[in-house]
Design a protein around this motif. Structure first.
Motif, PDB file in Angstrom:
ATOM      1  N   TYR A 129       7.466   7.535  -4.930  1.00 57.94           N
ATOM      2  CA  TYR A 129       8.012   7.045  -3.678  1.00 57.94           C
ATOM      3  C   TYR A 129       6.893   6.345  -2.920  1.00 57.94           C
ATOM      4  N   ALA A 130       7.178   5.165  -2.424  1.00 59.93           N
ATOM      5  CA  ALA A 130       6.183   4.502  -1.588  1.00 59.93           C
ATOM      6  C   ALA A 130       5.919   5.298  -0.321  1.00 59.93           C
ATOM      7  N   SER A 131       6.863   6.128   0.063  1.00 56.01           N
ATOM      8  CA  SER A 131       6.734   6.917   1.287  1.00 56.01           C
ATOM      9  C   SER A 131       5.896   8.175   1.108  1.00 56.01           C
ATOM     10  N   ALA A 132       5.467   8.483  -0.105  1.00 62.25           N
ATOM     11  CA  ALA A 132       4.649   9.672  -0.329  1.00 62.25           C
ATOM     12  C   ALA A 132       3.354   9.567   0.471  1.00 62.25           C
ATOM     13  N   ALA A 133       2.937  10.675   1.073  1.00 61.36           N
ATOM     14  CA  ALA A 133       1.729  10.655   1.897  1.00 61.36           C
ATOM     15  C   ALA A 133       0.496  10.306   1.073  1.00 61.36           C
ATOM     16  N   ALA A 134       0.503  10.684  -0.195  1.00 58.84           N
ATOM     17  CA  ALA A 134      -0.640  10.382  -1.056  1.00 58.84           C
ATOM     18  C   ALA A 134      -0.180  10.338  -2.504  1.00 58.84           C
ATOM     19  N   THR A 135      -0.826   9.497  -3.272  1.00 65.05           N
ATOM     20  CA  THR A 135      -0.584   9.444  -4.710  1.00 65.05           C
ATOM     21  C   THR A 135      -1.931   9.130  -5.358  1.00 65.05           C
ATOM     22  N   TYR A 136      -1.952   8.468  -6.494  1.00 66.34           N
ATOM     23  CA  TYR A 136      -3.224   8.222  -7.162  1.00 66.34           C
ATOM     24  C   TYR A 136      -4.177   7.423  -6.274  1.00 66.34           C
ATOM     25  N   PRO A 137      -5.447   7.802  -6.260  1.00 62.82           N
ATOM     26  CA  PRO A 137      -6.409   7.048  -5.452  1.00 62.82           C
ATOM     27  C   PRO A 137      -6.683   5.676  -6.044  1.00 62.82           C
ATOM     28  N   ALA A 138      -7.145   4.776  -5.203  1.00 64.85           N
ATOM     29  CA  ALA A 138      -7.530   3.446  -5.671  1.00 64.85           C
ATOM     30  C   ALA A 138      -8.729   3.577  -6.600  1.00 64.85           C
ATOM     31  N   ALA A 139      -8.637   2.964  -7.752  1.00 71.09           N
ATOM     32  CA  ALA A 139      -9.735   3.037  -8.721  1.00 71.09           C
ATOM     33  C   ALA A 139      -9.667   1.832  -9.634  1.00 71.09           C
ATOM     34  N   GLY A 140     -10.827   1.431 -10.133  1.00 72.37           N
ATOM     35  CA  GLY A 140     -10.845   0.358 -11.107  1.00 72.37           C
ATOM     36  C   GLY A 140     -10.061   0.749 -12.340  1.00 72.37           C
ATOM     37  N   GLY A 141      -9.388  -0.224 -12.954  1.00 69.78           N
ATOM     38  CA  GLY A 141      -8.563   0.051 -14.121  1.00 69.78           C
ATOM     39  C   GLY A 141      -7.152   0.474 -13.783  1.00 69.78           C
ATOM     40  N   THR A 142      -6.829   0.611 -12.487  1.00 68.27           N
ATOM     41  CA  THR A 142      -5.478   0.982 -12.064  1.00 68.27           C
ATOM     42  C   THR A 142      -4.692  -0.271 -11.679  1.00 68.27           C
ATOM     43  N   LEU A 143      -3.523  -0.404 -12.260  1.00 69.25           N
ATOM     44  CA  LEU A 143      -2.597  -1.479 -11.896  1.00 69.25           C
ATOM     45  C   LEU A 143      -1.548  -0.889 -10.978  1.00 69.25           C
ATOM     46  N   VAL A 144      -1.513  -1.356  -9.750  1.00 68.32           N
ATOM     47  CA  VAL A 144      -0.513  -0.913  -8.779  1.00 68.32           C
ATOM     48  C   VAL A 144       0.581  -1.973  -8.706  1.00 68.32           C
ATOM     49  N   VAL A 145       1.826  -1.538  -8.921  1.00 71.61           N
ATOM     50  CA  VAL A 145       2.963  -2.467  -8.928  1.00 71.61           C
ATOM     51  C   VAL A 145       3.932  -2.058  -7.820  1.00 71.61           C
ATOM     52  N   PRO A 146       3.760  -2.592  -6.611  1.00 74.05           N
ATOM     53  CA  PRO A 146       4.739  -2.344  -5.554  1.00 74.05           C
ATOM     54  C   PRO A 146       5.956  -3.233  -5.777  1.00 74.05           C
ATOM     55  N   ILE A 147       7.132  -2.669  -5.553  1.00 77.61           N
ATOM     56  CA  ILE A 147       8.380  -3.398  -5.797  1.00 77.61           C
ATOM     57  C   ILE A 147       9.213  -3.397  -4.528  1.00 77.61           C
ATOM     58  N   SER A 148       9.571  -4.577  -4.065  1.00 78.50           N
ATOM     59  CA  SER A 148      10.450  -4.712  -2.904  1.00 78.50           C
ATOM     60  C   SER A 148      11.112  -6.076  -2.967  1.00 78.50           C
ATOM     61  N   ALA A 149      12.433  -6.097  -3.044  1.00 75.01           N
ATOM     62  CA  ALA A 149      13.143  -7.377  -3.141  1.00 75.01           C
ATOM     63  C   ALA A 149      12.843  -8.260  -1.943  1.00 75.01           C
ATOM     64  N   THR A 150      12.861  -7.681  -0.751  1.00 73.04           N
ATOM     65  CA  THR A 150      12.635  -8.462   0.459  1.00 73.04           C
ATOM     66  C   THR A 150      11.150  -8.670   0.736  1.00 73.04           C
ATOM     67  N   GLY A 151      10.314  -7.812   0.165  1.00 64.86           N
ATOM     68  CA  GLY A 151       8.888  -7.871   0.451  1.00 64.86           C
ATOM     69  C   GLY A 151       8.536  -7.382   1.828  1.00 64.86           C
ATOM     70  N   THR A 152       9.481  -6.681   2.477  1.00 65.12           N
ATOM     71  CA  THR A 152       9.252  -6.213   3.843  1.00 65.12           C
ATOM     72  C   THR A 152       9.509  -4.719   4.016  1.00 65.12           C
ATOM     73  N   SER A 153       9.750  -3.999   2.939  1.00 65.37           N
ATOM     74  CA  SER A 153      10.015  -2.557   3.059  1.00 65.37           C
ATOM     75  C   SER A 153       8.820  -1.878   3.714  1.00 65.37           C
ATOM     76  N   ARG A 154       9.052  -1.221   4.815  1.00 64.95           N
ATOM     77  CA  ARG A 154       7.956  -0.651   5.595  1.00 64.95           C
ATOM     78  C   ARG A 154       7.133   0.340   4.767  1.00 64.95           C
ATOM     79  N   GLU A 155       7.837   1.206   4.048  1.00 65.72           N
ATOM     80  CA  GLU A 155       7.126   2.225   3.289  1.00 65.72           C
ATOM     81  C   GLU A 155       6.261   1.609   2.196  1.00 65.72           C
ATOM     82  N   THR A 156       6.784   0.573   1.559  1.00 66.94           N
ATOM     83  CA  THR A 156       6.031  -0.066   0.477  1.00 66.94           C
ATOM     84  C   THR A 156       4.819  -0.811   1.030  1.00 66.94           C
ATOM     85  N   LEU A 157       4.986  -1.458   2.151  1.00 64.79           N
ATOM     86  CA  LEU A 157       3.848  -2.142   2.769  1.00 64.79           C
ATOM     87  C   LEU A 157       2.773  -1.133   3.189  1.00 64.79           C
TER      88      LEU A 157
END
Length: 319
Positions: A70-98
């Motif tokens: 969930y983009a709304s999760a307070a925490a998930t995997y930390p930012a690190a080299g070698g990690t591909l983060v794929v945020p998905i939002s049709a409108t590109g404006t979902s508050r939680e995803t941003l």
């Protein structure tokens, strides 16, 4: 949100798929990904997260460290080299995803945004933008964008795993399957509308690999006609939802393909519940909805939610 325009969005699915196939034939949208990807993290809400869940499971099965949160999760995997983060939002404006992407933008992780709005805030925060090519959804409901998200995530899977697959051919088959359901709706939709129209809502059941189909189907029935609807994984159904068949007028859409289909149908038979199968036939189901190429699990993954979407559109228009 508009029910008539939602139906028009559904009817334009085959044409939109043709456009997506043309775009993929022209260029690989994931060509800009780095080579040293050790982990994939999908982030999204609603339909976006449903699609991401299916993609993450497929990647893990292929040996790739992949997760959908969930983009709304307070925490998930930390930012690190070698990690591909794929945020998905049709409108590109979902508050939680941003909000979630803000933890990764400009850091060591690589952000590849999947959106239908290449000029959106989400796109601006990404290292790579992957357009959905779904066109504007005038009905205000994510339907074509959901289908295109799944297709593009299969393309991402092929790139990350080195699998040689013809995505344009697959999308062509999906367009044919989608067109078949639309063209023959007078044959299957009236009975489906009647059978699912019960006092206690609709339940959608699908195998883990296609749980997104059940989740999206239930969402469509809640979002448009505002009917009670919920989703369940087929094997888990015998542990968490079977109890409802004892007390409710239980009516379900079941997407076959699980090794536990028969187990679920044993309870359906015993409790005299009503099940419509989509894309296959099971013993003692009340009805079965078939379409071309429905024996291909990838085609099914990208096509089968159209049944619930059309049910939702017609119920919504009748409100």
């Amino acid at each position: 949100m508009n029910s008539e325009l939602f139906l028009a969005d559904l009817e334009s699915k085959p044409a939109a798929l043709t456009g997506l196939a043309d775009a993929l034939r022209t260029a690989d949208p994931f060509a800009g990904l780095p080579r040293d990807i050790g982990r994939v993290l999908f982030l999204g809400m609603g339909s976006s997260r449903y699609a991401a869940g299916a993609a993450a499971l497929r990647l893990r099965a292929a040996g790739v460290d992949a997760h959908a949160d969930y983009a709304s999760a307070a925490a998930t995997y930390p930012a690190a080299g070698g990690t591909l983060v794929v945020p998905i939002s049709a409108t590109g404006t979902s508050r939680e995803t941003l909000d979630a992407v803000a933890r990764y933008a400009g850091g060591p992780a690589f952000v590849a945004a999947l959106t239908n709005a290449p000029d959106s805030p989400l796109a601006a925060a990404a290292d790579l933008v992957v357009p959905m090519h779904a066109g504007e959804e005038l009905g205000g409901v994510a339907c074509r964008t959901f289908q295109h998200t799944l297709a593009l995530l299969l393309a991402l899977e092929a790139r990350l795993t080195g699998r040689d697959r013809d995505m344009t051919a697959l999308i062509g088959r999906v367009a044919e399957a989608t067109r078949d359901l639309l063209d023959r709706r007078d044959e299957w939709l009236p009975l489906t509308l009647e059978l699912l129209d019960g006092p206690h809502g609709v339940y959608a059941i699908a195998p883990a690999e296609r749980l997104s189909s059940a989740e999206q189907s239930a969402l469509m029935l809640r979002e448009g006609p505002r009917r009670p609807a919920d989703a369940c994984e087929t094997g888990d159904w015998s542990h968490v939802d079977v109890y409802l068949t004892k007390t409710l007028d239980y009516r379900a859409l079941l997407f076959p393909g699980s090794r536990y289909d028969a187990q679920a149908m044993d309870w359906v038979r015993e409790r005299d519940s009503m099940v419509i199968t989509v894309g296959g036939e099971l013993k003692d189901a009340t009805a079965a909805i078939r379409y071309v190429h429905d024996d291909d699990p990838d085609v099914a993954l990208l096509t089968e939610t159209l049944v619930a979407e059309l049910v939702a559109a017609y119920w919504w228009s009748a409100r």
